[in-house]
Each structure stands twice: as structure tokens, then as C-alpha cells.
Design a protein around this motif. Structure first.
Motif, PDB file in Angstrom:
ATOM      1  N   GLN A  42     -18.641-104.611  40.652  1.00  0.00           N
ATOM      2  CA  GLN A  42     -18.690-106.041  40.937  1.00  0.00           C
ATOM      3  C   GLN A  42     -18.986-106.316  42.401  1.00  0.00           C
ATOM      4  O   GLN A  42     -18.683-105.505  43.273  1.00  0.00           O
ATOM      5  CB  GLN A  42     -17.345-106.694  40.567  1.00  0.00           C
ATOM      6  N   THR A  43     -19.547-107.488  42.626  1.00  0.00           N
ATOM      7  CA  THR A  43     -19.721-107.972  43.995  1.00  0.00           C
ATOM      8  C   THR A  43     -18.438-108.682  44.402  1.00  0.00           C
ATOM      9  O   THR A  43     -17.584-108.994  43.564  1.00  0.00           O
ATOM     10  CB  THR A  43     -20.889-108.972  44.087  1.00  0.00           C
ATOM     11  N   GLU A  46     -18.232-111.900  42.483  1.00  0.00           N
ATOM     12  CA  GLU A  46     -17.809-111.730  41.089  1.00  0.00           C
ATOM     13  C   GLU A  46     -16.306-111.500  40.998  1.00  0.00           C
ATOM     14  O   GLU A  46     -15.625-112.085  40.156  1.00  0.00           O
ATOM     15  CB  GLU A  46     -18.560-110.564  40.443  1.00  0.00           C
ATOM     16  N   GLY A  49     -14.496-114.677  41.597  1.00  0.00           N
ATOM     17  CA  GLY A  49     -14.583-115.543  40.424  1.00  0.00           C
ATOM     18  C   GLY A  49     -13.637-115.126  39.311  1.00  0.00           C
ATOM     19  O   GLY A  49     -12.953-115.962  38.709  1.00  0.00           O
ATOM     20  N   PHE A  50     -13.571-113.845  39.019  1.00  0.00           N
ATOM     21  CA  PHE A  50     -12.694-113.343  37.964  1.00  0.00           C
ATOM     22  C   PHE A  50     -11.217-113.553  38.291  1.00  0.00           C
ATOM     23  O   PHE A  50     -10.392-113.646  37.388  1.00  0.00           O
ATOM     24  CB  PHE A  50     -12.942-111.857  37.703  1.00  0.00           C
ATOM     25  N   GLN A  55     -13.771-115.645  48.136  1.00  0.00           N
ATOM     26  CA  GLN A  55     -14.303-114.385  48.656  1.00  0.00           C
ATOM     27  C   GLN A  55     -13.525-113.931  49.886  1.00  0.00           C
ATOM     28  O   GLN A  55     -13.290-112.739  50.080  1.00  0.00           O
ATOM     29  CB  GLN A  55     -15.783-114.541  48.987  1.00  0.00           C
TER      30      GLN A  55
END
Length: 111
Positions: A42-43, A46, A49-50, A55
């Protein structure tokens, strides 16, 4: 929170420090502990978001654990996962098997 030496086992260090983390960092940490194989693919966006966090929270957690950032954390995580997988396959626990497992894992993830 003091910086932790994470070089060999970031999951172990994360698990040991999860109780002292902020709410957002704890969400990120719990997700990482439950989904380490997903996290390495994952970035930072991502993962944020999860975990319903920002960030900056992801990067902050990585830095609290002693890493330069998320990419540095992911490399150590890959190494730990590879070493763990290699140990379970061979029953060995030595530096050579750790190095070989890391190289195999990095080749796999690069393809």
C-alpha cells in the motif's frame, strides 16, 4: 513517546508500543499488525484511507517507531515478514536465511 530501535522487528516494536499511541496512530498500528502483508503493497495514502486517518498520522507513527518515513518502515516490515516466512519454512534462525529471504521477498514485490 521515545524513539524505538526498530531495525530487526518493526511489528514486535509496534505491538509493544501500541498502548502509548494516540488514537489515530493506534488505528494505523492496529491495521498494520492485522494486515502486514497488505501494508507492504500500500501507499501512505491507501493506508491512511483504510485506517480513517491522515497521511501525516501514518508518517508520524513511522517516525515515532524510529523510521525516516513510511517507505523506510515498509522495507523493514518486508524484511521481518520475509525472515518470519523463511524461519517457518526452514526452521532456521540465522543471518544467512534472513538475507536470502529478504532478497527473495524484494524480487517478488518488484515483479
Amino acid at each position: 513517546m521515545p524513539e524505538i530501535n526498530k531495525q530487526r522487528a518493526p511489528l514486535v516494536h509496534l505491538s509493544n508500543s501500541i498502548a502509548g499511541l494516540s488514537e489515530a496512530a493506534s488505528r494505523v498500528g492496529q491495521y498494520i499488525l492485522g494486515n502486514p502483508e497488505k501494508v507492504v503493497r500500500q501507499t501512505v495514502a491507501e493506508l491512511a484511507g483504510f485506517t480513517h486517518s491522515g497521511q501525516a498520522s501514518v508518517v508520524r507513527l513511522c517516525r515515532q517507531l524510529g523510521f525516516n518515513g513510511f517507505s523506510d518502515f515498509k522495507l523493514a516490515l518486508m524484511a521481518e515478514l520475509a525472515a518470519t516466512n523463511q524461519q517457518s519454512l526452514t526452521g532456521k534462525d540465522n543471518d544467512e536465511s534472513h538475507s536470502n529471504a529478504l532478497m527473495q521477498r524484494l524480487r517478488y514485490l518488484s515483479s
